[in-house]
Design a protein around this motif. Structure first.
Motif, PDB file in Angstrom:
ATOM      1  N   LYS A  95       0.830  -1.197   0.000  1.00 44.08           N
ATOM      2  CA  LYS A  95       0.000   0.000   0.000  1.00 44.08           C
ATOM      3  C   LYS A  95       0.871   1.255   0.000  1.00 44.08           C
ATOM      4  O   LYS A  95       0.586   2.221  -0.694  1.00 44.08           O
ATOM      5  N   LYS A  96       1.928   1.225   0.804  1.00 43.32           N
ATOM      6  CA  LYS A  96       2.842   2.369   0.831  1.00 43.32           C
ATOM      7  C   LYS A  96       3.474   2.572  -0.540  1.00 43.32           C
ATOM      8  O   LYS A  96       3.576   3.694  -1.035  1.00 43.32           O
ATOM      9  N   GLN A  97       3.882   1.463  -1.136  1.00 36.79           N
ATOM     10  CA  GLN A  97       4.489   1.559  -2.463  1.00 36.79           C
ATOM     11  C   GLN A  97       3.466   2.053  -3.489  1.00 36.79           C
ATOM     12  O   GLN A  97       3.787   2.853  -4.371  1.00 36.79           O
ATOM     13  N   GLN A  98       2.220   1.590  -3.358  1.00 38.12           N
ATOM     14  CA  GLN A  98       1.178   2.053  -4.273  1.00 38.12           C
ATOM     15  C   GLN A  98       0.923   3.548  -4.084  1.00 38.12           C
ATOM     16  O   GLN A  98       0.739   4.289  -5.050  1.00 38.12           O
ATOM     17  N   LYS A  99       0.899   3.994  -2.812  1.00 39.47           N
ATOM     18  CA  LYS A  99       0.717   5.421  -2.551  1.00 39.47           C
ATOM     19  C   LYS A  99       1.881   6.220  -3.139  1.00 39.47           C
ATOM     20  O   LYS A  99       1.691   7.278  -3.740  1.00 39.47           O
ATOM     21  N   ILE A 100       3.073   5.669  -2.929  1.00 37.34           N
ATOM     22  CA  ILE A 100       4.255   6.345  -3.476  1.00 37.34           C
ATOM     23  C   ILE A 100       4.177   6.384  -5.000  1.00 37.34           C
ATOM     24  O   ILE A 100       4.441   7.412  -5.627  1.00 37.34           O
ATOM     25  N   LYS A 101       3.776   5.248  -5.593  1.00 40.93           N
ATOM     26  CA  LYS A 101       3.640   5.194  -7.050  1.00 40.93           C
ATOM     27  C   LYS A 101       2.556   6.154  -7.527  1.00 40.93           C
ATOM     28  O   LYS A 101       2.708   6.832  -8.545  1.00 40.93           O
ATOM     29  N   GLU A 102       1.438   6.220  -6.774  1.00 37.55           N
ATOM     30  CA  GLU A 102       0.347   7.129  -7.143  1.00 37.55           C
ATOM     31  C   GLU A 102       0.814   8.582  -7.059  1.00 37.55           C
ATOM     32  O   GLU A 102       0.546   9.387  -7.951  1.00 37.55           O
ATOM     33  N   LYS A 103       1.517   8.916  -5.973  1.00 38.72           N
ATOM     34  CA  LYS A 103       2.054  10.269  -5.842  1.00 38.72           C
ATOM     35  C   LYS A 103       3.034  10.564  -6.974  1.00 38.72           C
ATOM     36  O   LYS A 103       3.028  11.652  -7.560  1.00 38.72           O
ATOM     37  N   LEU A 104       3.871   9.562  -7.266  1.00 37.48           N
ATOM     38  CA  LEU A 104       4.834   9.727  -8.353  1.00 37.48           C
ATOM     39  C   LEU A 104       4.118   9.905  -9.693  1.00 37.48           C
ATOM     40  O   LEU A 104       4.497  10.748 -10.509  1.00 37.48           O
ATOM     41  N   ARG A 105       3.041   9.119  -9.888  1.00 40.09           N
ATOM     42  CA  ARG A 105       2.270   9.233 -11.122  1.00 40.09           C
ATOM     43  C   ARG A 105       1.616  10.613 -11.217  1.00 40.09           C
ATOM     44  O   ARG A 105       1.645  11.264 -12.270  1.00 40.09           O
ATOM     45  N   ILE A 106       1.053  11.091 -10.111  1.00 42.74           N
ATOM     46  CA  ILE A 106       0.422  12.418 -10.102  1.00 42.74           C
ATOM     47  C   ILE A 106       1.469  13.497 -10.350  1.00 42.74           C
ATOM     48  O   ILE A 106       1.255  14.423 -11.148  1.00 42.74           O
ATOM     49  N   ARG A 107       2.608  13.364  -9.682  1.00 44.87           N
ATOM     50  CA  ARG A 107       3.677  14.345  -9.890  1.00 44.87           C
ATOM     51  C   ARG A 107       4.193  14.297 -11.330  1.00 44.87           C
ATOM     52  O   ARG A 107       4.467  15.327 -11.933  1.00 44.87           O
ATOM     53  N   THR A 108       4.326  13.084 -11.849  1.00 43.72           N
ATOM     54  CA  THR A 108       4.790  12.939 -13.232  1.00 43.72           C
ATOM     55  C   THR A 108       3.785  13.571 -14.190  1.00 43.72           C
ATOM     56  O   THR A 108       4.166  14.282 -15.129  1.00 43.72           O
ATOM     57  N   ALA A 119       1.669  15.960 -13.500  1.00 41.94           N
ATOM     58  CA  ALA A 119       1.763  17.412 -13.329  1.00 41.94           C
ATOM     59  C   ALA A 119       3.013  17.954 -14.023  1.00 41.94           C
ATOM     60  O   ALA A 119       2.972  19.001 -14.690  1.00 41.94           O
ATOM     61  N   ALA A 120       4.115  17.230 -13.880  1.00 40.75           N
ATOM     62  CA  ALA A 120       5.360  17.663 -14.530  1.00 40.75           C
ATOM     63  C   ALA A 120       5.209  17.643 -16.050  1.00 40.75           C
ATOM     64  O   ALA A 120       5.676  18.553 -16.744  1.00 40.75           O
ATOM     65  N   VAL A 121       4.522  16.608 -16.559  1.00 34.88           N
ATOM     66  CA  VAL A 121       4.296  16.523 -18.006  1.00 34.88           C
ATOM     67  C   VAL A 121       3.438  17.696 -18.466  1.00 34.88           C
ATOM     68  O   VAL A 121       3.701  18.313 -19.504  1.00 34.88           O
ATOM     69  N   LYS A 122       2.406  18.034 -17.674  1.00 40.31           N
ATOM     70  CA  LYS A 122       1.559  19.181 -18.030  1.00 40.31           C
ATOM     71  C   LYS A 122       2.370  20.475 -18.029  1.00 40.31           C
ATOM     72  O   LYS A 122       2.253  21.299 -18.940  1.00 40.31           O
ATOM     73  N   ILE A 123       3.189  20.654 -17.005  1.00 39.73           N
ATOM     74  CA  ILE A 123       4.016  21.867 -16.928  1.00 39.73           C
ATOM     75  C   ILE A 123       4.993  21.916 -18.097  1.00 39.73           C
ATOM     76  O   ILE A 123       5.167  22.964 -18.738  1.00 39.73           O
ATOM     77  N   GLN A 124       5.612  20.772 -18.398  1.00 43.63           N
ATOM     78  CA  GLN A 124       6.553  20.730 -19.520  1.00 43.63           C
ATOM     79  C   GLN A 124       5.841  21.011 -20.845  1.00 43.63           C
ATOM     80  O   GLN A 124       6.363  21.733 -21.701  1.00 43.63           O
ATOM     81  N   ALA A 125       4.648  20.449 -21.007  1.00 40.81           N
ATOM     82  CA  ALA A 125       3.889  20.689 -22.239  1.00 40.81           C
ATOM     83  C   ALA A 125       3.529  22.169 -22.355  1.00 40.81           C
ATOM     84  O   ALA A 125       3.636  22.770 -23.434  1.00 40.81           O
ATOM     85  N   TRP A 126       3.091  22.756 -21.229  1.00 40.89           N
ATOM     86  CA  TRP A 126       2.767  24.189 -21.251  1.00 40.89           C
ATOM     87  C   TRP A 126       4.005  25.009 -21.611  1.00 40.89           C
ATOM     88  O   TRP A 126       3.937  25.922 -22.423  1.00 40.89           O
ATOM     89  N   TRP A 127       5.143  24.665 -21.009  1.00 40.25           N
ATOM     90  CA  TRP A 127       6.372  25.416 -21.269  1.00 40.25           C
ATOM     91  C   TRP A 127       6.826  25.253 -22.722  1.00 40.25           C
ATOM     92  O   TRP A 127       7.219  26.223 -23.370  1.00 40.25           O
ATOM     93  N   ARG A 128       6.755  24.008 -23.230  1.00 41.32           N
ATOM     94  CA  ARG A 128       7.120  23.794 -24.634  1.00 41.32           C
ATOM     95  C   ARG A 128       6.184  24.571 -25.556  1.00 41.32           C
ATOM     96  O   ARG A 128       6.615  25.176 -26.542  1.00 41.32           O
TER      97      ARG A 128
END
Length: 164
Positions: free
Chosen positions: A31-44, A46-55
């Motif tokens: 569960k901890k790993q899934q939460k970490i993966k979920e947070k990582l997925r959400i952050r990823t 968000a990062a992809v959205k920010i990168q797309a906006w910047w590009r």
């Protein structure tokens, strides 16, 4: 079951765990790993959205700069074409004026030559008449009266003999 050794290797510690507890621990870890993966997925994400906006921002900025440069080049080209066209117009106007001036000068010279030629004809006729009249004048008493009209195309000369 786990086996642990002491740092010096003398003591062996054997731990026997409860299966349920280890399963709970593993599920908790998952569960901890899934939460970490979920947070990582959400952050990823968000990062992809920010990168797309910047590009997109960079691309729009680049396109804007390219459009402005193209507009500047187009303005320069239009100005260059208008200058060339104005020079051509000026050259055509000068050539036209030069030709017109030459034609007018030539026409003027031809008209002058024609009038002079007619004038010389009339003058020769006058000389002939005067020569004959001088011979004839001795015998009669008469006067010559002349009238001359000069136009652009004709030269008229009218002579009257008046007997007194």
């Amino acid at each position: 079951m786990r086996v642990r050794f002491c740092t010096k290797g003398n003591l062996i510690l054997v731990i026997i765990e409860d299966v349920e507890e280890s399963i709970e621990w593993k599920t908790l870890q998952k569960k901890k790993q899934q939460k970490i993966k979920e947070k990582l997925r959400i952050r990823t994400k968000a990062a992809v959205k920010i990168q797309a906006w910047w590009r997109g921002t960079l691309v729009r900025r680049t396109l804007l700069h390219a459009a402005l440069r193209a507009w500047i080049i187009q303005c320069w080209w239009r100005m260059t074409l208008s200058r060339v066209l104005e020079k051509k117009r000026q050259a055509a106007l000068i050539a036209y004026a030069t030709r017109e001036r030459a034609v007018i000068k030539l026409q003027s010279l031809v008209r002058m030559w024609r009038v002079r030629w007619r004038y010389c004809q009339v003058l020769n006729a006058i000389y002939i008449i005067q020569g004959h009249w001088q011979c004839h004048n001795c015998q009669t008493c008469a006067l010559l009266q002349g009238h001359c009209v000069v136009t652009a195309t004709h030269l008229q000369f009218h002579i009257e003999i008046i007997n007194s």
